[in-house]
Design an enzyme around this catalytic site. Structure first.
Site, PDB file in Angstrom:
ATOM      1  CG  ASN A 168      -1.996  -1.083   1.096  1.00 50.08           C
ATOM      2  OD1 ASN A 168      -2.945  -0.944   0.346  1.00 50.08           O
ATOM      3  ND2 ASN A 168      -1.806  -2.176   1.829  1.00 50.08           N
ATOM      4  CD  GLU A 169       4.561   1.374  -2.925  1.00 49.27           C
ATOM      5  OE1 GLU A 169       4.924   1.924  -1.868  1.00 49.27           O
ATOM      6  OE2 GLU A 169       5.314   0.657  -3.593  1.00 49.27           O
ATOM      7  N   PRO A 170       2.312   5.205  -0.838  1.00 50.09           N
ATOM      8  CG  PRO A 170       4.164   6.593  -0.478  1.00 50.09           C
ATOM      9  CD  PRO A 170       3.790   5.240  -1.002  1.00 50.09           C
TER      10      PRO A 170
END
Length: 661
Positions: A168-170
């Protein structure tokens, strides 16, 4: 039942906490892993007694491997059964075949599933082999299967450099579910080592969403090492934001952050606890303003106000939250002078001690000054760590007449580009043809290298011949760098420790053969000084494994007569630097010594311009080393001490083994 492991926290707890997620801080990563594994084991047994399944959410990466190792031990030695356990992994690269080296299917098999009695039908990992048009439905099925089992009981998380959990990236939202995502550039850079280059890292992955993770009944976020300290503090003490996906755990009723001391260092209660109000008694007793904490506080104050230590006033202490220090220890002038003298005493241009005829009035005596010259062993995990991290000190030790041996612990062959192997193979062939050396065997070897590397797949393990050539490249570079420092070829020892010899980025566990190699070398040399790499944030863990071997060997040899006159110093430089309050020996470097150190580093041509595994720092290793050496010298200058071109800092090993386990 699993043995209860309690947090081995620092011996105080501030009254006012600003941590928005409960944190359990352990002295050592091994204790933290035992704690998490014990919690999981207790739940597995409880659910088994109730006749109910236990659903675990699992993570990959280096952090949870020690947790899995402890679970395997509990299965083998204490009969912990996984027969009723269902698992859901957080993520998988896309596309990815399950048998590839970088596959999380393979990772989980190697670290856990192959060693326990889990039903393989109960193992769930996102499928990286599906056609793209089937991924959306696969993600929906993943979510449904979790719900059918009643949800996840315990979710294990690591944390990435950007604060991502899973992939879950930025920008990932609180309500996000299992889905295909595009990997952030920093995430791909961090994964580059596993794929032998960033260009081979998949650009996409399948990951559980933040919302999926937050629905777990219990969440343990685990982080170890200094390189995780800043993002941990931002996650725990900062605002909840999609830019740091892990910060959403602040809203979870049963989330815990499990840390070792190094990963907790940026939390305010450890970085600057006086900012939180009066310091009171904690789990270990009452906080004590000992010399270490006084030194840390005064340096913190001087840096915060950009003032030399001896110019700090009582108003400075009072206005910045250090009233309690003044109340307990007296005048600011006396405290300033105490810390100034401590820092001043760390500076020595004679790391091996001065011979009697060179001593001058006012010189500070060092341990074992009466022994001169000294026998010195410098352990270098990779073939260039010696000159990168302590090249200036090596130069001084050699120029001052000490007998220095450099022990290169691993071959470093996986860090050589294929093109360099081809170039050196071509040189070998031309050399042999020119001098009539075994042309038939030479031709066969040249053909093998050319054919193998031409058809090599990304991440494929090199053939033994190619590994040997790459190892020779690193070996000849190491000798050349050592010569610049003044160490003769006969005192360059290449240990080729077995744990490293996999041909892969992922190495074998440390074994008895590795430790015995170190024991044998130390017994043979019987050194008065040992230097070892103490920067444990290298991306693959080789430094930590090498240090474990050295300190375990030293622990076994501590009863030898010669060891009573031996000091073990820990250096840093390739991946991080010691904080000024930690440094116990500061070796100043002149402009000429710093340039000579750079020349020694330049001899490692295979790592020049662009290293195969540079980590997350875009600078070349020589630039990192010089920036850190100059930065340390500038800091000493700012604190009011002498001004030097550069400083290499060292910390003395106190005999504790657990910090590297």
């Amino acid at each position: 039942m699993a043995t209860e492991v309690k947090p081995e926290v620092y011996d105080f707890a501030p009254v006012n906490q600003i941590e928005r997620i409960p944190c359990c801080v352990f002295d050592h990563a091994s204790s933290a892993s035992e704690y998490v594994a014990g919690q999981i084991a207790d739940l597995i047994r409880q659910r088994a007694d109730q006749g109910k399944p236990c659903v675990l959410g699992l993570a990959t990466g280096s952090t949870p491997t020690t947790v899995y190792g402890e679970l395997v031990r509990l299965h083998r030695e204490e009969g912990l059964s996984f027969a009723g356990v269902h698992t859901f992994n957080l993520d998988e690269y896309y596309p990815m075949q399950p048998n590839e080296l970088q596959s999380y299917v393979r990772f989980m098999n190697e670290h856990l599933f192959d060693h326990i009695d889990i039903d393989r039908e109960n193992v769930h990992i996102p499928d990286g082999t599906l056609p793209e048009e089937e991924v959306l439905e696969h993600c929906a099925q993943y979510e449904r299967r979790i719900q059918e089992l009643g949800g996840i009981d315990v979710q294990i998380l690591g944390i990435g450099r950007t604060g991502h959990i899973g992939f879950n990236e930025p920008g990932s939202g609180r309500e996000s579910r299992t889905r295909m995502i595009t990997l952030d550039k920093k995430t791909r850079q961090d994964a580059a080592a596993d794929f032998f280059g960033e260009e081979y890292v998949p650009r996409r992955a399948i990951t559980m969403g933040v919302g999926t993770i937050l629905e777990a009944r219990q969440v343990y976020l685990i982080a170890f090492g200094e390189n995780k300290a800043d993002i941990v503090a931002r996650t725990v003490e900062g605002e909840v934001t999609p830019i740091v996906a892990a910060s959403f755990l602040q809203d979870h009723a049963n989330a815990k952050v499990v840390l070792d001391q190094a990963a907790a260092e940026s939390l305010t209660r450890y970085r600057a606890p006086w900012l939180l109000g009066p310091l009171s008694s904690g789990p270990g007793g009452v906080f004590q303003w000992d010399d270490d904490w006084i030194r840390k506080a005064v340096i913190w104050l001087a840096r915060r106000l950009d003032k030399p230590i001896l110019k700090l006033t009582e108003e400075d202490y009072n206005e910045e939250g250090l009233q309690e220090l003044l109340a307990k220890k007296g005048r600011a002038y006396d405290i300033n002078l105490q810390v100034f003298r401590q820092l001043q005493a760390t500076i020595t241009g004679w790391p091996g001690g001065k011979p009697p005829e060179r001593r001058q009035p006012g010189d500070r005596r060092q341990a074992h000054d009466d022994i001169f010259p000294k026998r010195v062993v410098c352990f270098s995990p990779h073939p260039d760590d010696d000159v990168i991290s302590m090249g200036g000190t090596l130069i001084r030790l050699c120029d001052q007449g000490h007998e220095v041996t450099i022990a290169y612990q691993t071959s470093g062959n996986v860090a050589v580009f294929d093109d360099d192997a081809v170039r050196y193979a071509e040189f070998m062939s031309e050399f042999n043809r020119m001098f009539g050396i075994d042309p038939e065997q030479t031709a066969k070897l040249e053909e093998h290298v050319e054919t193998f590397l031409k058809n090599k797949q990304p991440g494929q393990v090199d053939s033994p011949e190619v590994q040997a050539i790459k190892g020779l490249i690193r070996r000849t570079e190491a000798r050349a760098g050592a010569r610049i420092a003044g160490v003769p070829e006969e005192r360059c020892v290449f240990m080729d420790m077995p744990f490293y010899q996999t041909g892969r980025v992922r190495k074998n566990p440390l074994g008895e053969d590795d430790i015995q190699l170190v024991v044998d070398l130390l017994e043979r040399v019987q050194p008065h000084q040992v230097y070892a790499a103490g920067d444990l944030s290298d991306p693959h863990g080789t430094h930590r494994t090498c240090l474990r071997a050295i300190l375990t060997a030293c622990d076994r040899l501590r009863d030898r007569d010669w060891f009573a006159n031996c000091t073990v110093w820990l250096y840093r430089g390739a991946w991080q630097e010691w904080e000024p309050h930690q440094i116990e020996m500061a070796v100043p470097l002149s402009p000429m010594e710093l340039m000579r150190k750079r020349t020694a580093i330049f001899k490692h041509e295979s790592q020049k311009d662009k290293a195969l595994f540079p980590g997350t720092d875009p600078r070349e290793f020589w630039q990192r080393a010089e920036d850190r050496n100059r930065g340390c010298a500038e800091l000493y200058d700012q604190l009011g001490l002498s001004e030097f071109e550069g400083i290499e800092g060292f910390v003395r090993w106190k005999g504790d083994l657990h910090g590297v386990f």
